[in-house]
Write an enzyme that holds these catalytic residues in place. Structure first.
Site, PDB file in Angstrom:
ATOM      1  N   ARG A  76      82.108  22.265 -22.995  1.00  0.00           N
ATOM      2  CA  ARG A  76      82.920  22.012 -24.184  1.00  0.00           C
ATOM      3  C   ARG A  76      82.754  23.202 -25.105  1.00  0.00           C
ATOM      4  O   ARG A  76      81.743  23.356 -25.785  1.00  0.00           O
ATOM      5  CB  ARG A  76      82.494  20.719 -24.881  1.00  0.00           C
ATOM      6  CG  ARG A  76      83.256  20.487 -26.177  1.00  0.00           C
ATOM      7  CD  ARG A  76      83.034  19.109 -26.765  1.00  0.00           C
ATOM      8  NE  ARG A  76      81.675  18.691 -26.966  1.00  0.00           N
ATOM      9  CZ  ARG A  76      80.902  19.035 -28.001  1.00  0.00           C
ATOM     10  NH1 ARG A  76      81.348  19.839 -28.920  1.00  0.00           N
ATOM     11  NH2 ARG A  76      79.681  18.559 -28.099  1.00  0.00           N
ATOM     12  N   HIS A  80      83.230  18.837 -30.961  1.00  0.00           N
ATOM     13  CA  HIS A  80      83.596  17.536 -30.405  1.00  0.00           C
ATOM     14  C   HIS A  80      84.752  16.931 -31.200  1.00  0.00           C
ATOM     15  O   HIS A  80      85.645  16.316 -30.649  1.00  0.00           O
ATOM     16  CB  HIS A  80      82.379  16.611 -30.444  1.00  0.00           C
ATOM     17  CG  HIS A  80      82.630  15.245 -29.917  1.00  0.00           C
ATOM     18  ND1 HIS A  80      82.642  14.964 -28.573  1.00  0.00           N
ATOM     19  CD2 HIS A  80      82.896  14.081 -30.543  1.00  0.00           C
ATOM     20  CE1 HIS A  80      82.892  13.686 -28.405  1.00  0.00           C
ATOM     21  NE2 HIS A  80      83.050  13.128 -29.581  1.00  0.00           N
ATOM     22  N   TYR A  89      73.628  22.871 -33.535  1.00  0.00           N
ATOM     23  CA  TYR A  89      72.825  22.546 -32.354  1.00  0.00           C
ATOM     24  C   TYR A  89      73.081  23.456 -31.154  1.00  0.00           C
ATOM     25  O   TYR A  89      72.485  23.255 -30.107  1.00  0.00           O
ATOM     26  CB  TYR A  89      73.023  21.075 -31.954  1.00  0.00           C
ATOM     27  CG  TYR A  89      74.458  20.661 -31.722  1.00  0.00           C
ATOM     28  CD1 TYR A  89      75.064  20.817 -30.486  1.00  0.00           C
ATOM     29  CD2 TYR A  89      75.203  20.104 -32.749  1.00  0.00           C
ATOM     30  CE1 TYR A  89      76.368  20.446 -30.271  1.00  0.00           C
ATOM     31  CE2 TYR A  89      76.518  19.713 -32.544  1.00  0.00           C
ATOM     32  CZ  TYR A  89      77.094  19.882 -31.302  1.00  0.00           C
ATOM     33  OH  TYR A  89      78.390  19.500 -31.100  1.00  0.00           O
TER      34      TYR A  89
END
Length: 186
Positions: A76, A80, A89
């Protein structure tokens, strides 16, 4: 049952690494074995590999050989959702470190290398797609653009979905109207 169960493993939940779900110990596909289900893991960024795996699984289903699990191991590249900040992160260089890169660019390079596609064809397709998107956006804008006064009345988002509006939508509509009144008093 003759089904194909697809797991898209992009290695992240909204902000936690898939290792929290045990992915550092085994693949998600390997879990199918414990249930007696045929399973495989495929490079989810390789359209040809995905096609081949899905074709194989579909043939299994069509010939009553049972279910198949396909784990599409992918990446990804973006957040998100709009509320997600992956910089909190993930490292800045992580995206560049993902092997082989973007699946669309990989397929384009492969097809050009094989001689079944060309740079000129790609440029023409890109131009056609850009024009198609511009045209559709222009047409959609006729229905209104949020914040520009040309949109449907606010209340219509809760109408014409159900024959009789369920209680939870009634509550949401009331809450939304209260919040609108606070933000934009009449």
């Amino acid at each position: 049952a003759p089904v194909i169960m697809n797991i898209v493993n992009n290695q992240w939940a909204i902000s936690s690494f898939s290792g929290f779900a045990g992915a550092e110990r085994t693949t998600f596909a390997a879990r199918g074995v414990g249930y007696g289900v045929a399973a495989l893991r495929v490079d989810g960024n390789d359209p040809l590999a995905v096609y081949a795996a899905t074709s194989w699984a579909a043939e299994r289903a069509r010939t009553n050989q049972g279910p198949t699990v396909i784990e599409h191991f992918t990446y990804r590249a973006e957040a998100h959702s709009t509320s997600d900040d992956p910089t909190a992160y993930r490292s800045a260089q992580e995206r560049e470190e993902w092997p082989l890169g973007d699946p669309i660019m990989r397929l384009k390079r492969h097809l050009i290398h094989r001689g079944v596609w060309s740079v000129e064809q790609q440029e023409q397709l890109d131009a056609e797609c850009l024009e198609a998107v511009k045209s559709v956006v222009k047409e959609a804008a006729k229905n209104g653009i949020l914040g520009h006064g040309l949109h449907q009345p606010f209340e219509t988002m809760f109408q014409d979905v159900f024959e009789e509006m369920p209680w939870h939508l009634k509550e949401q509509a009331e809450q939304a109207n209260k919040e609108r009144e606070i933000k934009w008093p009449s």
